[in-house]
Design an enzyme around this catalytic site. Structure first.
Site, PDB file in Angstrom:
ATOM      1  N   ASP A  31       0.847  -1.185   0.000  1.00 31.14           N
ATOM      2  CA  ASP A  31       0.000   0.000   0.000  1.00 31.14           C
ATOM      3  C   ASP A  31       0.887   1.240   0.000  1.00 31.14           C
ATOM      4  O   ASP A  31       2.120   1.145  -0.100  1.00 31.14           O
ATOM      5  CB  ASP A  31      -0.933  -0.024   1.211  1.00 31.14           C
ATOM      6  CG  ASP A  31      -2.264   0.668   0.937  1.00 31.14           C
ATOM      7  OD1 ASP A  31      -2.397   1.356  -0.101  1.00 31.14           O
ATOM      8  OD2 ASP A  31      -3.181   0.527   1.758  1.00 31.14           O
ATOM      9  N   ALA A  96      -9.785  -5.375 -15.920  1.00 33.34           N
ATOM     10  CA  ALA A  96     -11.234  -5.237 -16.099  1.00 33.34           C
ATOM     11  C   ALA A  96     -11.689  -4.013 -15.327  1.00 33.34           C
ATOM     12  O   ALA A  96     -11.208  -3.752 -14.223  1.00 33.34           O
ATOM     13  CB  ALA A  96     -11.969  -6.481 -15.603  1.00 33.34           C
ATOM     14  N   ASN A  98     -14.537  -3.835 -14.154  1.00 33.00           N
ATOM     15  CA  ASN A  98     -15.412  -4.378 -13.119  1.00 33.00           C
ATOM     16  C   ASN A  98     -15.303  -5.900 -13.155  1.00 33.00           C
ATOM     17  O   ASN A  98     -15.503  -6.508 -14.206  1.00 33.00           O
ATOM     18  CB  ASN A  98     -16.848  -3.933 -13.370  1.00 33.00           C
ATOM     19  CG  ASN A  98     -17.753  -4.158 -12.189  1.00 33.00           C
ATOM     20  OD1 ASN A  98     -17.750  -5.221 -11.585  1.00 33.00           O
ATOM     21  ND2 ASN A  98     -18.541  -3.154 -11.847  1.00 33.00           N
ATOM     22  N   HIS A 131     -22.223   5.881  -7.672  1.00 30.71           N
ATOM     23  CA  HIS A 131     -21.253   5.236  -6.790  1.00 30.71           C
ATOM     24  C   HIS A 131     -21.130   5.989  -5.479  1.00 30.71           C
ATOM     25  O   HIS A 131     -21.610   7.111  -5.340  1.00 30.71           O
ATOM     26  CB  HIS A 131     -19.874   5.159  -7.465  1.00 30.71           C
ATOM     27  CG  HIS A 131     -19.751   4.044  -8.444  1.00 30.71           C
ATOM     28  ND1 HIS A 131     -20.100   4.187  -9.766  1.00 30.71           N
ATOM     29  CD2 HIS A 131     -19.333   2.766  -8.295  1.00 30.71           C
ATOM     30  CE1 HIS A 131     -19.883   3.036 -10.406  1.00 30.71           C
ATOM     31  NE2 HIS A 131     -19.422   2.163  -9.529  1.00 30.71           N
ATOM     32  N   HIS A 132     -20.438   5.371  -4.545  1.00 28.52           N
ATOM     33  CA  HIS A 132     -20.143   5.973  -3.249  1.00 28.52           C
ATOM     34  C   HIS A 132     -19.256   7.208  -3.420  1.00 28.52           C
ATOM     35  O   HIS A 132     -18.552   7.360  -4.420  1.00 28.52           O
ATOM     36  CB  HIS A 132     -19.446   4.956  -2.331  1.00 28.52           C
ATOM     37  CG  HIS A 132     -18.270   4.289  -2.982  1.00 28.52           C
ATOM     38  ND1 HIS A 132     -17.003   4.826  -2.960  1.00 28.52           N
ATOM     39  CD2 HIS A 132     -18.181   3.141  -3.686  1.00 28.52           C
ATOM     40  CE1 HIS A 132     -16.176   4.030  -3.622  1.00 28.52           C
ATOM     41  NE2 HIS A 132     -16.865   3.001  -4.073  1.00 28.52           N
ATOM     42  N   LYS A 135     -15.366   7.225  -4.374  1.00 29.07           N
ATOM     43  CA  LYS A 135     -14.863   6.883  -5.702  1.00 29.07           C
ATOM     44  C   LYS A 135     -14.243   8.114  -6.345  1.00 29.07           C
ATOM     45  O   LYS A 135     -14.891   9.159  -6.461  1.00 29.07           O
ATOM     46  CB  LYS A 135     -15.967   6.314  -6.583  1.00 29.07           C
ATOM     47  CG  LYS A 135     -15.444   5.809  -7.926  1.00 29.07           C
ATOM     48  CD  LYS A 135     -16.482   4.972  -8.652  1.00 29.07           C
ATOM     49  CE  LYS A 135     -15.940   4.467  -9.988  1.00 29.07           C
ATOM     50  NZ  LYS A 135     -14.745   3.620  -9.838  1.00 29.07           N
ATOM     51  N   GLY A 141     -15.144   3.382 -14.535  1.00 23.12           N
ATOM     52  CA  GLY A 141     -14.604   2.524 -15.586  1.00 23.12           C
ATOM     53  C   GLY A 141     -15.664   1.624 -16.180  1.00 23.12           C
ATOM     54  O   GLY A 141     -15.663   1.336 -17.387  1.00 23.12           O
TER      55      GLY A 141
END
EC number: 1.17.1.8
Length: 233
Positions: A31, A96, A98, A131-132, A135, A141
């Site tokens: 991370d 991808a 998603n 979306h939340h 994001k 995407g």
């Protein structure tokens, strides 16, 4: 399967949970702030990091002969470079927008519907994604992939965000607290409307699809998509 996670936010933690449930081992959690990475024990890497970090993560994994699954969006200006590098190094790579199994079925439905509607000029397309608020990229995407599926099977020339020309698909992006992801494709005319919609109830579907893709890519060489993983071709 020994899995390295690039990005350990909400998606990284969910992928960890699903992978362990399926009998896999998480050997690295990379991370922000990670300075040393040991690639020698990795069977596969799964990247759900930041747009600014994704290509570097992908490049390192391919260079070190580690298959990599990437679900990070917002970095695709470098996608062709990743494909070139993967082919040169005989690596293995899946991107991808998603990984949800349901969304990838939705992609196929979207393309098929666009093909059926391509000569019905009275219908105008509306594409919306929700979306939340965490994001970072807009449109999503997934929405871009949906737009590209329509472009490949219609007379539309491009997509745009919020406003556009007559030959552009307009994508509307909304950010609402705690919405995992909703995508709507609607064809409207004066007499009726046709709508297809996918609603994610949580992030588990995205994580499961990513782990399934990681399982699938082991031992393979090349650049793949979820159509390959799900045998939708």
């Amino acid at each position: 399967m020994k899995v390295a996670l690039f990005g350990y936010g909400k998606m990284g933690k969910m992928i960890e949970q699903i992978a362990v449930q399926r009998g896999h081992q998480i050997i690295a959690k990379i991370d922000v702030g990670t300075t040393e990475i040991d690639f020698t024990e990795m069977d596969v890497a799964i990247d759900f990091s930041m747009p600014s970090a994704a290509y570097g993560n992908i490049k390192q994994c391919i260079t070190h002969n580690v298959p990599i699954i990437s679900g990070t969006t917002g970095w695709l200006k470098d996608y062709d470079n990743a494909v070139t590098l993967c082919n040169e190094k005989k690596g293995a790579f899946i991107y991808a927008s998603n990984y949800s199994l349901g969304v990838n079925i939705f992609f196929e439905m979207n393309a098929y519907l666009a093909k059926m509607m391509q000569h019905l000029d009275q219908y105008k397309i509306r594409l919306e994604e929700i979306h939340h608020t965490q994001k970072l990229d807009a449109p999503s995407g997934t929405a871009i992939t949906l737009a590209e599926g329509i472009l490949a099977n219609s007379k539309y020339k491009n997509w745009s965000l919020d406003t556009g020309e007559k030959d552009e698909i307009v994508i509307t992006s909304k950010r609402i607290d705690d919405v995992p992801g909703t995508h709507i494709v609607e064809y409207n005319c004066a007499v009726d409307s046709i709508e297809i919609k996918h609603t994610a109830h949580n992030r588990e579907g995205f994580a499961l699809g990513a782990v399934i893709a990681a399982e699938w890519i082991i031992g393979k060489t090349g650049v793949f998509t979820m159509r390959d993983v799900l045998n939708l071709g």
